[in-house]
Design a protein around this motif. Structure first.
Motif, PDB file in Angstrom:
ATOM      1  N   SER A 157      68.702  -8.481  10.615  1.00 14.45           N
ATOM      2  CA  SER A 157      68.257  -8.643   9.233  1.00 14.45           C
ATOM      3  C   SER A 157      68.838  -9.901   8.597  1.00 14.45           C
ATOM      4  CB  SER A 157      68.659  -7.426   8.400  1.00 14.45           C
ATOM      5  OG  SER A 157      68.370  -7.633   7.032  1.00 14.45           O
ATOM      6  N   THR A 158      68.055 -10.542   7.771  1.00 11.23           N
ATOM      7  CA  THR A 158      68.506 -11.719   7.021  1.00 11.23           C
ATOM      8  C   THR A 158      68.543 -11.428   5.509  1.00 11.23           C
ATOM      9  OG1 THR A 158      66.240 -12.572   6.873  1.00 11.23           O
ATOM     10  CG2 THR A 158      67.573 -13.282   8.761  1.00 11.23           C
ATOM     11  N   THR A 159      68.474 -10.173   5.144  1.00  8.90           N
ATOM     12  CA  THR A 159      68.399  -9.783   3.730  1.00  8.90           C
ATOM     13  C   THR A 159      69.619  -8.949   3.341  1.00  8.90           C
ATOM     14  OG1 THR A 159      65.978  -9.736   3.834  1.00  8.90           O
ATOM     15  CG2 THR A 159      67.018  -8.633   1.957  1.00  8.90           C
TER      16      THR A 159
ATOM     17  N   TYR B  96      71.245  -6.515   0.281  1.00 16.68           N
ATOM     18  CA  TYR B  96      71.079  -5.778  -0.968  1.00 16.68           C
ATOM     19  C   TYR B  96      72.386  -5.898  -1.749  1.00 16.68           C
ATOM     20  CZ  TYR B  96      70.851  -1.898  -4.270  1.00 16.68           C
ATOM     21  OH  TYR B  96      70.877  -1.131  -5.413  1.00 16.68           O
TER      22      TYR B  96
ATOM     23  N   LYS C  66      67.011 -18.313   1.015  1.00 14.87           N
ATOM     24  CA  LYS C  66      65.550 -18.459   1.006  1.00 14.87           C
ATOM     25  C   LYS C  66      64.984 -18.103  -0.363  1.00 14.87           C
ATOM     26  CE  LYS C  66      61.488 -17.046   3.675  1.00 14.87           C
ATOM     27  NZ  LYS C  66      61.017 -16.204   4.807  1.00 14.87           N
TER      28      LYS C  66
ATOM     29  N   PHE D 210      68.061  -8.541  -4.352  1.00 20.61           N
ATOM     30  CA  PHE D 210      67.958  -8.816  -2.916  1.00 20.61           C
ATOM     31  C   PHE D 210      68.166 -10.313  -2.715  1.00 20.61           C
ATOM     32  CE2 PHE D 210      65.307  -5.110  -3.721  1.00 20.61           C
ATOM     33  CZ  PHE D 210      65.710  -4.233  -2.728  1.00 20.61           C
TER      34      PHE D 210
ATOM     35  N   GLU E 136      67.767 -13.135   0.210  1.00 16.47           N
ATOM     36  CA  GLU E 136      67.213 -13.418   1.534  1.00 16.47           C
ATOM     37  C   GLU E 136      67.764 -14.750   2.044  1.00 16.47           C
ATOM     38  OE1 GLU E 136      62.976 -13.341   1.390  1.00 16.47           O
ATOM     39  OE2 GLU E 136      62.851 -11.150   1.369  1.00 16.47           O
ATOM     40  N   TYR E 137      68.234 -14.743   3.313  1.00 10.57           N
ATOM     41  CA  TYR E 137      68.757 -15.947   3.955  1.00 10.57           C
ATOM     42  C   TYR E 137      67.800 -16.377   5.070  1.00 10.57           C
ATOM     43  CZ  TYR E 137      73.132 -14.906   1.547  1.00 10.57           C
ATOM     44  OH  TYR E 137      74.085 -14.661   0.587  1.00 10.57           O
TER      45      TYR E 137
ATOM     46  N   ALA F 259      73.758 -14.008   6.482  1.00 12.97           N
ATOM     47  CA  ALA F 259      73.778 -12.716   5.797  1.00 12.97           C
ATOM     48  C   ALA F 259      75.048 -11.941   6.145  1.00 12.97           C
ATOM     49  CB  ALA F 259      72.536 -11.910   6.168  1.00 12.97           C
TER      50      ALA F 259
ATOM     51  N   ASP G  95      70.042  -5.153   4.511  1.00 15.34           N
ATOM     52  CA  ASP G  95      68.838  -4.435   4.110  1.00 15.34           C
ATOM     53  C   ASP G  95      67.750  -4.628   5.159  1.00 15.34           C
ATOM     54  OD1 ASP G  95      67.576  -3.041   1.605  1.00 15.34           O
ATOM     55  OD2 ASP G  95      66.082  -4.494   2.290  1.00 15.34           O
TER      56      ASP G  95
ATOM     57  N   GLY H 242      64.801  -5.331   4.705  1.00 15.69           N
ATOM     58  CA  GLY H 242      63.871  -6.384   4.319  1.00 15.69           C
ATOM     59  C   GLY H 242      63.130  -6.018   3.051  1.00 15.69           C
ATOM     60  N   TYR H 243      62.938  -7.007   2.207  1.00 17.77           N
ATOM     61  CA  TYR H 243      62.284  -6.754   0.925  1.00 17.77           C
ATOM     62  C   TYR H 243      60.781  -6.551   1.118  1.00 17.77           C
ATOM     63  CZ  TYR H 243      60.147  -7.685  -3.573  1.00 17.77           C
ATOM     64  OH  TYR H 243      59.382  -7.595  -4.706  1.00 17.77           O
TER      65      TYR H 243
END
Length: 226
Positions: free
Chosen positions: A33-35, A37, A67, A85, A87-88, A94, A116, A118-119
């Motif tokens: 994951s790159t997100t 929370y 991002k 959130f 995001e990277y 992350a 997370d 992901g959004y």
């Protein structure tokens, strides 16, 4: 030592109730994951403040960086409600932010970060009945950074004030009510005093006149004797 101190970059055991994946699939998704929370934010924390803090563990020169940032919003008022959130571009960034930023202070509040899945569109809105986060729905303490009292406590206070206003409004419609500060009583007392006072009659004036004439005559007789 590794068995005594837990790793700082490990995600929590939290599972999104709306995610349609099992625990094993969730762990696989979190592993790349790159997100992030981010929770326990102040309602007044801005996107610029979040960007400044969470970009400290990024590597823009190596093609990384933030991002985008999605601010959590109240579902009804569309105002910030205490989460977001981040995001990277890379999973390593992350993890770095999870390790070094989670548990630090932002706007005098200790923020919490977690990997997370992901959004997705719609997740930016609070899930509480009042439109905000569920945690603020039943919160019993006063938190000035998150709207004061919890939503349920605020509803109870509004209902209490409405009942008091209705009670006073009913009292004002009745004679002799004190809801308006006793103004009705004062007006009635004044009217009663006016009705109790007897007007002067001609006979009263006649008696007064005769008394004055008697005193004048007595004075004249006294002068004559002198």
């Amino acid at each position: 030592m590794a068995h005594i101190v837990s790793s700082l970059d490990q995600p929590s055991s939290y599972k999104d109730s709306q995610a349609r994946v099992d625990r094993q699939k969730q762990n696989e998704l979190l592993a790349k994951s790159t997100t992030l929370y981010v929770g326990n934010l102040s309602f007044y924390t801005t996107e610029e403040q979040i960007y400044e803090l969470f970009s400290r563990c990024t590597s823009p020169d190596e093609g990384g960086g933030i991002k985008r940032i999605i601010m959590g919003l109240d579902r009804n008022t569309r105002t910030p409600c205490g989460f977001c959130f981040v995001e990277y571009y890379t999973h390593a960034e992350a993890l770095a932010c999870l390790r070094y930023i989670s548990g630090t202070k932002l706007d005098e509040r200790i923020i919490r970060c977690d990997l997370d899945l992901g959004y997705r569109e719609g997740r930016q809105f609070g899930r509480g009945k009042s439109g905000g986060q569920v945690r603020d729905e039943h919160r019993a303490d006063y938190d000035p950074g998150r709207g004061g009292w919890g939503a349920q406590a605020q509803r109870l206070e509004i209902e209490r004030r409405r009942e008091v206003e209705e009670r006073y409004a009913d009292a004002e419609d009745k004679p002799g009510a004190v809801a308006g500060g006793g103004g009705d009583w004062k007006a009635q007392d004044g009217a009663a005093e006016n009705t109790l006072k007897r007007a002067r009659s001609p006979e009263d004036e006649g008696d007064s006149g005769r008394g004055n004439r008697t005193r004048i005559d007595e004075t004249a007789d006294h002068d004559a004797r002198m």
